[in-house]
Design a protein around this motif. Structure first.
Motif, short mmCIF file in Angstrom:
data_model
loop_
_atom_site.label_atom_id
_atom_site.label_comp_id
_atom_site.label_asym_id
_atom_site.label_seq_id
_atom_site.Cartn_x
_atom_site.Cartn_y
_atom_site.Cartn_z
N ILE A 1 0.85 -1.20 0.00
CA ILE A 1 0.00 0.00 0.00
C ILE A 1 0.88 1.25 0.00
O ILE A 1 0.63 2.22 -0.72
N HIS A 2 1.92 1.23 0.81
CA HIS A 2 2.85 2.37 0.87
C HIS A 2 3.50 2.63 -0.48
O HIS A 2 3.49 3.76 -0.99
N PHE A 3 4.06 1.60 -1.09
CA PHE A 3 4.78 1.76 -2.36
C PHE A 3 3.86 2.15 -3.52
O PHE A 3 4.27 2.86 -4.43
N ASN A 4 2.61 1.70 -3.47
CA ASN A 4 1.67 1.98 -4.57
C ASN A 4 0.94 3.31 -4.41
O ASN A 4 0.17 3.71 -5.29
N ASN A 5 1.16 3.99 -3.28
CA ASN A 5 0.46 5.26 -3.02
C ASN A 5 1.42 6.30 -2.45
O ASN A 5 1.16 6.94 -1.44
N THR A 6 2.56 6.49 -3.15
CA THR A 6 3.61 7.35 -2.60
C THR A 6 3.20 8.82 -2.45
O THR A 6 3.76 9.54 -1.63
N GLY A 7 2.23 9.27 -3.24
CA GLY A 7 1.80 10.66 -3.14
C GLY A 7 0.70 10.90 -2.12
O GLY A 7 0.23 12.03 -1.95
N LEU A 8 0.31 9.83 -1.41
CA LEU A 8 -0.83 9.90 -0.50
C LEU A 8 -0.36 10.13 0.94
O LEU A 8 0.69 9.62 1.35
N GLN A 9 -1.14 10.91 1.70
CA GLN A 9 -0.80 11.14 3.09
C GLN A 9 -0.87 9.82 3.87
O GLN A 9 -1.65 8.93 3.57
N SER B 1 4.51 18.34 0.21
CA SER B 1 4.65 16.90 0.40
C SER B 1 3.50 16.31 1.20
O SER B 1 2.80 17.02 1.92
N ALA B 2 3.33 14.99 1.06
CA ALA B 2 2.33 14.27 1.86
C ALA B 2 2.92 13.88 3.22
O ALA B 2 2.19 13.46 4.11
N ALA B 3 4.22 14.03 3.36
CA ALA B 3 4.87 13.72 4.64
C ALA B 3 4.63 14.85 5.64
O ALA B 3 4.46 16.01 5.24
N PRO C 1 -0.86 17.84 7.70
CA PRO C 1 -2.14 17.42 7.08
C PRO C 1 -2.62 18.28 5.91
O PRO C 1 -3.70 18.05 5.40
N ILE C 2 -1.83 19.27 5.47
CA ILE C 2 -2.25 20.11 4.34
C ILE C 2 -2.07 19.32 3.04
O ILE C 2 -0.98 18.81 2.77
N LYS C 3 -3.11 19.24 2.24
CA LYS C 3 -3.02 18.52 0.97
C LYS C 3 -2.20 19.31 -0.04
O LYS C 3 -2.13 20.54 0.01
N LYS C 4 -1.57 18.59 -0.98
CA LYS C 4 -0.69 19.23 -1.95
C LYS C 4 -1.41 20.29 -2.78
O LYS C 4 -0.87 21.36 -3.04
N GLU C 5 -2.62 19.98 -3.22
CA GLU C 5 -3.36 20.94 -4.03
C GLU C 5 -3.58 22.24 -3.26
O GLU C 5 -3.44 23.34 -3.80
N VAL C 6 -3.91 22.11 -1.98
CA VAL C 6 -4.16 23.29 -1.13
C VAL C 6 -2.88 24.10 -0.95
O VAL C 6 -2.88 25.33 -1.07
N SER C 7 -1.78 23.42 -0.67
CA SER C 7 -0.53 24.13 -0.41
C SER C 7 0.00 24.82 -1.68
O SER C 7 0.50 25.95 -1.61
#
Length: 232
Positions: A60-68, A130-132, A157-163
Motif C-alpha cells: 500500500i505504501h509503495f503503490n500510493n507514494t503521493g498519499l498522506q 509533500s504528503a509527509a 495534514p495540508i493537501k498538496k493541491e491546497v498548499s
C-alpha cells in the motif's frame, strides 16, 4: 537615506527581480530517498498482524507514494476490517513516528538537487509540498543544513493541491508558466495538471506534453529546468 542604505535597497530590488521563478519539490522519493525506509517502517509496525498484513501494508505504501500516511493506514485498516479506525489511526501514527525517528538522522538529501538548490537560490524561490508531515521534513532539512533555502515547507495534514494553491496566491507576480512542480507520483502529476503549472516527472512514466518533462536521473535536473523556463 544613506548611500549604504540606498545600495542595500538596490540590491534587494535586483534580488527580487531575478527571483521570479518558482520550483516546488515533493519530498519523499524526490528530495530524499525515504520511500524504502518508510516501507520498512510500515512493514515493522504491523508485526502483530502477521506477515501477510505486513506485506500488504508495505505494498500500500509503495503503490500510493503521493498519499498522506493516514489514508494509507485507512486502506490497511479497512483490509483488516477494523471497527474503531479513528483510535487505530492514532496508535499506528504514534508507532510509525517512533520507528521513523530512529531513521531520520541517516536520511540524506539527493546530492544533485541539493547542489542545484544551493547554487541557484538567488534565481528561484524554492518550496516543498509533500504528503509527509512538515515536522519530519523540517528535521531532515535541518540535519542536512538545507532548511534556510526554502521559502515555505508544506506537509501533512495540508493537501498538496491546497498548499500549491497557496504558493500561487502568495506569488501573484509570478506567472504559472514560471512555476515547476517536481514529483514522483501520478497524484503529483494530477495536481500540477489541475493547477495548470509545469510538471517534472521524476522516475515516473508520464506522457510528455508542453507542461510535462520526464527526468530519469537527478543529474539532468539543471538542464531540464533551464530549458523549461528559458533561463540563460
Amino acid at each position: 537615506m544613506s548611500i549604504f542604505n540606498k545600495l542595500c535597497m538596490k540590491k534587494l530590488k535586483e534580488y527580487q527581480i531575478i527571483q521570479n521563478k518558482i520550483i516546488i519539490f515533493d519530498f519523499d522519493g524526490v528530495l530524499a530517498d525515504t520511500i524504502k525506509i518508510k516501507g520498512d517502517v510500515f512493514f515493522s509496525i504491523f508485526k502483530n498482524y502477521g506477515v501477510k498484513t505486513q506485506k500488504y501494508a508495505k505494498e500500500i505504501h509503495f503503490n500510493n507514494t503521493g498519499l498522506q500516511r493516514k489514508y494509507k493506514f485507512i486502506k490497511i485498516l479497512k483490509f483488516l476490517k477494523e471497527k474503531n479506525i479513528y483510535k487505530k489511526l492514532i496508535d499506528l501514527n504514534n508507532l510509525f513516528e517512533d520507528e521513523y525517528k530512529k531513521q531520520i538522522k541517516k536520511i540524506k538529501i539527493n546530492k544533485n538537487f541539493e547542489k542545484f538548490i544551493i547554487n541557484n537560490c538567488k534565481f528561484f524561490k524554492f518550496y516543498i509540498s509533500s504528503a509527509a508531515p512538515a515536522k519530519e521534513i523540517n528535521q531532515i532539512l535541518i540535519n542536512n543544513n538545507l532548511d534556510k533555502y526554502f521559502v515555505s515547507i508544506f506537509g501533512s495534514p495540508i493537501k498538496k493541491e491546497v498548499s500549491i494553491r497557496k504558493i500561487i496566491k502568495n506569488n501573484l507576480n509570478i506567472k504559472n508558466r514560471n512555476i515547476i512542480f517536481i514529483g514522483d507520483s501520478m497524484h503529483d502529476y494530477d495536481v500540477a495538471k489541475k493547477l495548470n503549472i509545469n510538471f517534472i516527472a521524476f522516475k515516473l512514466n508520464v506522457k510528455e506534453s508542453n507542461k510535462i518533462k520526464y527526468l530519469s536521473k537527478s543529474i539532468k535536473f539543471k538542464k531540464i529546468v533551464y530549458e523549461y523556463l528559458n533561463c540563460s
